[in-house]
Each structure stands twice: as C-alpha cells, then as structure tokens.
Scaffold this motif. Structure first.
Motif, PDB file in Angstrom:
ATOM      1  N   LEU A 116      -5.171  -5.701  -4.431  1.00  0.00           N
ATOM      2  CA  LEU A 116      -3.886  -6.399  -4.560  1.00  0.00           C
ATOM      3  C   LEU A 116      -4.211  -7.889  -4.628  1.00  0.00           C
ATOM      4  CD1 LEU A 116      -2.270  -4.387  -1.677  1.00  0.00           C
ATOM      5  CD2 LEU A 116      -1.738  -4.081  -4.091  1.00  0.00           C
ATOM      6  N   ILE A 117      -4.006  -8.503  -5.789  1.00  0.00           N
ATOM      7  CA  ILE A 117      -4.410  -9.891  -6.011  1.00  0.00           C
ATOM      8  C   ILE A 117      -3.167 -10.758  -6.194  1.00  0.00           C
ATOM      9  CG2 ILE A 117      -5.742 -11.420  -7.517  1.00  0.00           C
ATOM     10  CD1 ILE A 117      -7.305  -8.781  -8.328  1.00  0.00           C
ATOM     11  N   GLY A 118      -3.117 -11.861  -5.462  1.00  0.00           N
ATOM     12  CA  GLY A 118      -1.965 -12.755  -5.542  1.00  0.00           C
ATOM     13  C   GLY A 118      -0.752 -12.143  -4.880  1.00  0.00           C
ATOM     14  N   LEU A 119      -0.881 -11.821  -3.597  1.00  0.00           N
ATOM     15  CA  LEU A 119       0.241 -11.225  -2.874  1.00  0.00           C
ATOM     16  C   LEU A 119       1.459 -12.130  -2.988  1.00  0.00           C
ATOM     17  CD1 LEU A 119      -1.663  -9.922   0.278  1.00  0.00           C
ATOM     18  CD2 LEU A 119      -0.774  -8.579  -1.620  1.00  0.00           C
ATOM     19  N   THR A 120       2.579 -11.540  -3.354  1.00  0.00           N
ATOM     20  CA  THR A 120       3.783 -12.330  -3.639  1.00  0.00           C
ATOM     21  C   THR A 120       4.723 -12.459  -2.457  1.00  0.00           C
ATOM     22  OG1 THR A 120       4.879 -10.364  -4.490  1.00  0.00           O
ATOM     23  CG2 THR A 120       3.727 -11.749  -6.090  1.00  0.00           C
ATOM     24  N   GLY A 121       4.470 -11.752  -1.404  1.00  0.00           N
ATOM     25  CA  GLY A 121       5.335 -11.821  -0.236  1.00  0.00           C
ATOM     26  C   GLY A 121       4.541 -11.543   1.014  1.00  0.00           C
ATOM     27  N   LYS A 122       5.174 -11.702   2.128  1.00  0.00           N
ATOM     28  CA  LYS A 122       4.504 -11.432   3.390  1.00  0.00           C
ATOM     29  C   LYS A 122       4.623  -9.948   3.706  1.00  0.00           C
ATOM     30  CE  LYS A 122       4.929 -15.940   5.384  1.00  0.00           C
ATOM     31  NZ  LYS A 122       3.811 -16.477   6.059  1.00  0.00           N
ATOM     32  N   LEU A 123       3.483  -9.299   3.809  1.00  0.00           N
ATOM     33  CA  LEU A 123       3.462  -7.897   4.200  1.00  0.00           C
ATOM     34  C   LEU A 123       3.293  -7.854   5.708  1.00  0.00           C
ATOM     35  CD1 LEU A 123       1.182  -6.487   1.387  1.00  0.00           C
ATOM     36  CD2 LEU A 123       3.662  -6.551   1.492  1.00  0.00           C
ATOM     37  N   LYS A 124       4.135  -7.068   6.363  1.00  0.00           N
ATOM     38  CA  LYS A 124       4.116  -7.031   7.818  1.00  0.00           C
ATOM     39  C   LYS A 124       3.470  -5.751   8.312  1.00  0.00           C
ATOM     40  CE  LYS A 124       8.174  -9.885   8.349  1.00  0.00           C
ATOM     41  NZ  LYS A 124       9.520 -10.009   8.851  1.00  0.00           N
ATOM     42  N   GLN A 125       2.620  -5.908   9.314  1.00  0.00           N
ATOM     43  CA  GLN A 125       2.017  -4.758   9.960  1.00  0.00           C
ATOM     44  C   GLN A 125       3.122  -3.821  10.442  1.00  0.00           C
ATOM     45  OE1 GLN A 125      -0.908  -5.710  12.942  1.00  0.00           O
ATOM     46  NE2 GLN A 125      -0.445  -3.846  14.063  1.00  0.00           N
ATOM     47  N   GLY A 126       2.966  -2.542  10.140  1.00  0.00           N
ATOM     48  CA  GLY A 126       3.980  -1.556  10.503  1.00  0.00           C
ATOM     49  C   GLY A 126       4.998  -1.326   9.391  1.00  0.00           C
ATOM     50  N   GLY A 127       5.000  -2.196   8.384  1.00  0.00           N
ATOM     51  CA  GLY A 127       5.911  -2.045   7.254  1.00  0.00           C
ATOM     52  C   GLY A 127       5.297  -1.191   6.158  1.00  0.00           C
ATOM     53  N   THR A 128       5.972  -1.147   5.021  1.00  0.00           N
ATOM     54  CA  THR A 128       5.477  -0.406   3.858  1.00  0.00           C
ATOM     55  C   THR A 128       5.763  -1.210   2.597  1.00  0.00           C
ATOM     56  OG1 THR A 128       7.556   0.778   3.517  1.00  0.00           O
ATOM     57  CG2 THR A 128       5.911   1.852   4.927  1.00  0.00           C
ATOM     58  N   PHE A 129       5.107  -0.819   1.512  1.00  0.00           N
ATOM     59  CA  PHE A 129       5.410  -1.377   0.202  1.00  0.00           C
ATOM     60  C   PHE A 129       5.158  -0.311  -0.856  1.00  0.00           C
ATOM     61  CE2 PHE A 129       0.947  -2.473   0.876  1.00  0.00           C
ATOM     62  CZ  PHE A 129       0.348  -2.145  -0.338  1.00  0.00           C
ATOM     63  N   PRO A 130       5.819  -0.414  -2.024  1.00  0.00           N
ATOM     64  CA  PRO A 130       5.631   0.583  -3.080  1.00  0.00           C
ATOM     65  C   PRO A 130       4.385   0.304  -3.919  1.00  0.00           C
ATOM     66  CG  PRO A 130       7.308  -0.977  -3.737  1.00  0.00           C
ATOM     67  CD  PRO A 130       6.899  -1.359  -2.337  1.00  0.00           C
ATOM     68  N   LEU A 131       3.728   1.382  -4.312  1.00  0.00           N
ATOM     69  CA  LEU A 131       2.558   1.304  -5.191  1.00  0.00           C
ATOM     70  C   LEU A 131       2.712   2.408  -6.232  1.00  0.00           C
ATOM     71  CD1 LEU A 131      -0.315   0.002  -5.619  1.00  0.00           C
ATOM     72  CD2 LEU A 131      -1.195   1.925  -4.292  1.00  0.00           C
ATOM     73  N   THR A 132       2.689   2.027  -7.507  1.00  0.00           N
ATOM     74  CA  THR A 132       2.824   3.011  -8.579  1.00  0.00           C
ATOM     75  C   THR A 132       1.444   3.319  -9.148  1.00  0.00           C
ATOM     76  OG1 THR A 132       5.042   2.240  -9.106  1.00  0.00           O
ATOM     77  CG2 THR A 132       3.905   3.512 -10.807  1.00  0.00           C
ATOM     78  N   LEU A 133       1.140   4.609  -9.201  1.00  0.00           N
ATOM     79  CA  LEU A 133      -0.143   5.099  -9.725  1.00  0.00           C
ATOM     80  C   LEU A 133       0.115   5.741 -11.082  1.00  0.00           C
ATOM     81  CD1 LEU A 133      -1.329   6.921  -6.476  1.00  0.00           C
ATOM     82  CD2 LEU A 133      -1.785   4.566  -7.138  1.00  0.00           C
ATOM     83  N   ALA A 134      -0.714   5.407 -12.070  1.00  0.00           N
ATOM     84  CA  ALA A 134      -0.586   5.985 -13.410  1.00  0.00           C
ATOM     85  C   ALA A 134      -1.798   6.873 -13.675  1.00  0.00           C
ATOM     86  CB  ALA A 134      -0.497   4.886 -14.455  1.00  0.00           C
ATOM     87  N   PHE A 135      -1.524   8.138 -13.967  1.00  0.00           N
ATOM     88  CA  PHE A 135      -2.586   9.100 -14.263  1.00  0.00           C
ATOM     89  C   PHE A 135      -2.598   9.403 -15.758  1.00  0.00           C
ATOM     90  CE2 PHE A 135      -1.622   9.720  -9.823  1.00  0.00           C
ATOM     91  CZ  PHE A 135      -2.881   9.806  -9.252  1.00  0.00           C
ATOM     92  N   GLU A 136      -3.758   9.646 -16.274  1.00  0.00           N
ATOM     93  CA  GLU A 136      -3.939   9.914 -17.700  1.00  0.00           C
ATOM     94  C   GLU A 136      -3.125  11.122 -18.165  1.00  0.00           C
ATOM     95  OE1 GLU A 136      -7.879   9.348 -20.061  1.00  0.00           O
ATOM     96  OE2 GLU A 136      -7.910  11.352 -19.160  1.00  0.00           O
TER      97      GLU A 136
END
Length: 156
Positions: A116-136
């Motif tokens: 994750l390069i250039g984090l755009t916000g503060k991620l907090k311990q105990g929180g979550t964030f979305p991650l989209t995975l693209a499969f072939e």
C-alpha cells in the motif's frame, strides 16, 4: 422422566452454542473456487506506505492468478515480493501471484505481499479497510482487511 442437574446459565449457553451449525470460515470472502482468508495489515502510525497479507485457498482443480489489487486507502497498490540479492533482502514489484489448483497461495511477511503506497488516510488499529483483488479467471472480489499493530506477526 430424566432429571439433569441445574447448570449455570453461562454453561447452558455454551452448550447450546456448541450445538449450532458452523458456517464456512470467511464465507463472505468466496469467489467461485477461491476463498480469501484472514486479510490483515500491520500499519505503523504516520506511515505513508505499508503492507497487507492474506491467504488464497483454491478448492478447484484449475489454477488461477492474482493479477491486481486496489484500495481507496492508498494512491497505489501493488503486488510485491522479497528476494535476496547480493546479501541484501530487497522488495520488488511482481505482476501476479499464482494460485495453483487444489492448493493455497500465501501473502505473508517476508514473502509475497500487497504493498500500500501513499496511504491516503489514517488507518486505525482495530479498524478495517476494503481491498479489491483481481483474478485472471475468477474475476474480482473486495475483502475487508483488519488493521493490526506494527508488531503483529499474523492476522489474529
């Protein structure tokens, strides 16, 4: 008539809970034959870049490949690997992560991972964030990544 000794409510509740059907782990992270397990990241306070990890289980016979990742929490999201070169461990970008049939691919500390390069916000311990995975072959899936402390060595 059978008589049973009285049990405290907590014991009775625990017994009832043990009888409930168990759903498949991470069922919400299923895409065809693929299941994404335990997505997590360890984020240092104030960091501009960090890594996320997960395990992809392929229950099907046909192999697939993780070819891309994205998230609204970073300016760029890339697949990376570590390699030893000239006695120094270096990180390098990779194009894909193979997911063999009837096997699993792990993205873990010290190996392949999501950068994750250039984090755009503060991620907090105990929180979550979305991650989209693209499969072939399987397509795309968005998972919720748990934010762990920088000292974490695993998802839980």
């Amino acid at each position: 008539m059978l008589k049973f000794p009285r049990a405290p409510a907590a014991v009775a509740a625990a017994c009832l809970f043990a009888l409930l059907p168990v759903s498949a782990p991470h069922a919400q992270n299923k895409l065809g034959a693929l299941t994404v397990e335990a997505p997590w990241a360890r984020i240092a306070p104030g960091a501009r870049a960090d890594a996320a990890y997960l395990r992809i289980v392929n229950a099907g016979a046909e192999a697939d490949r993780l070819t891309g990742v994205s998230s609204p929490v970073a300016a760029r999201v890339e697949l990376h690997s570590h390699e030893m070169r000239d006695g120094v461990m270096r990180m390098r970008r990779i194009d894909a992560v193979p997911v063999p049939g009837n096997a699993a691919a792990e993205l873990k500390p010290g190996g392949r991972h999501v950068m994750l390069i250039g984090l755009t916000g503060k991620l907090k311990q105990g929180g979550t964030f979305p991650l989209t995975l693209a499969f072939e072959k399987a397509g795309r899936i968005t998972v919720s990544v748990a934010v762990r402390p920088i000292t974490a060595r695993g998802p839980g």
